[in-house]
Design a protein around this motif. Sequence first.
Motif, short mmCIF file in Angstrom:
data_model
loop_
_atom_site.label_atom_id
_atom_site.label_comp_id
_atom_site.label_asym_id
_atom_site.label_seq_id
_atom_site.Cartn_x
_atom_site.Cartn_y
_atom_site.Cartn_z
N SER A 77 61.07 29.59 -36.37
CA SER A 77 61.96 29.28 -35.24
C SER A 77 61.64 30.13 -34.02
O SER A 77 61.96 29.75 -32.91
CB SER A 77 63.43 29.45 -35.65
OG SER A 77 63.78 30.82 -35.68
N ASN A 78 61.02 31.28 -34.24
CA ASN A 78 60.69 32.18 -33.14
C ASN A 78 59.21 32.12 -32.73
O ASN A 78 58.77 32.90 -31.90
CB ASN A 78 61.07 33.62 -33.50
CG ASN A 78 62.57 33.81 -33.50
OD1 ASN A 78 63.23 33.48 -32.54
ND2 ASN A 78 63.09 34.31 -34.60
N SER A 97 56.37 30.53 -30.76
CA SER A 97 56.26 29.69 -29.56
C SER A 97 55.24 28.56 -29.71
O SER A 97 55.15 27.69 -28.85
CB SER A 97 55.91 30.55 -28.35
OG SER A 97 54.67 31.20 -28.57
N GLU A 145 59.91 22.11 -29.86
CA GLU A 145 61.36 22.33 -29.89
C GLU A 145 62.04 21.57 -31.03
O GLU A 145 63.00 22.04 -31.62
CB GLU A 145 61.98 21.95 -28.55
CG GLU A 145 63.43 22.41 -28.43
CD GLU A 145 63.98 22.23 -27.03
OE1 GLU A 145 64.30 21.08 -26.68
OE2 GLU A 145 64.12 23.23 -26.32
N LYS A 184 67.13 32.16 -31.79
CA LYS A 184 67.30 32.04 -30.34
C LYS A 184 67.36 30.57 -29.96
O LYS A 184 66.92 29.70 -30.71
CB LYS A 184 66.11 32.68 -29.62
CG LYS A 184 65.91 34.15 -29.87
CD LYS A 184 64.61 34.63 -29.24
CE LYS A 184 64.24 36.03 -29.62
NZ LYS A 184 63.74 36.17 -30.97
N GLY A 185 67.89 30.32 -28.78
CA GLY A 185 67.84 28.98 -28.20
C GLY A 185 68.38 27.88 -29.10
O GLY A 185 69.44 28.03 -29.72
N ILE A 186 67.61 26.79 -29.20
CA ILE A 186 68.05 25.61 -29.94
C ILE A 186 68.22 25.90 -31.43
O ILE A 186 69.09 25.32 -32.07
CB ILE A 186 67.08 24.41 -29.69
CG1 ILE A 186 67.64 23.10 -30.25
CG2 ILE A 186 65.70 24.69 -30.24
CD1 ILE A 186 68.78 22.52 -29.47
N THR A 194 71.61 27.48 -31.71
CA THR A 194 72.61 26.45 -31.43
C THR A 194 72.82 25.54 -32.63
O THR A 194 73.96 25.24 -33.01
CB THR A 194 72.18 25.61 -30.20
OG1 THR A 194 72.03 26.48 -29.09
CG2 THR A 194 73.21 24.53 -29.88
#
Length: 110
Positions: A44-45, A47, A51, A80-82, A85
């Motif tokens: 998930s982290n 890059s 997404e 982080k981020g999506i 969420t």
Amino acid sequence: MKKEKLLEILKDPTASDAEKDDAVIELGINFQDAETVDILVQLSNDSNYDEMIVASCGEYLGHIWLTTKQINYEKLSHLKGIALTEALSQIKAQRPDWYETYMELYPQSK
């Protein structure tokens, strides 16, 4: 499918994003252990991942924690981020007590 094969797909530069997303989903459904949680947090982290794949990592981390009835707040805090969420939306809906605890431990997440 074996975990090793799923991990190969995730590391394969020639595999499509759809194949990698399917591998994340299969990992999250069939392998609900600490190693899988660590792998999904790392992915998930990363890059290099789309997404959609990152979102699936968060979704299936939430799924694993809810299914096993054990949450790791420290690992959740690394999302982080999506990904964050997605994980928090499931947790908030199904275990509001866990959500409240997370928000108390990591108020910067608000």
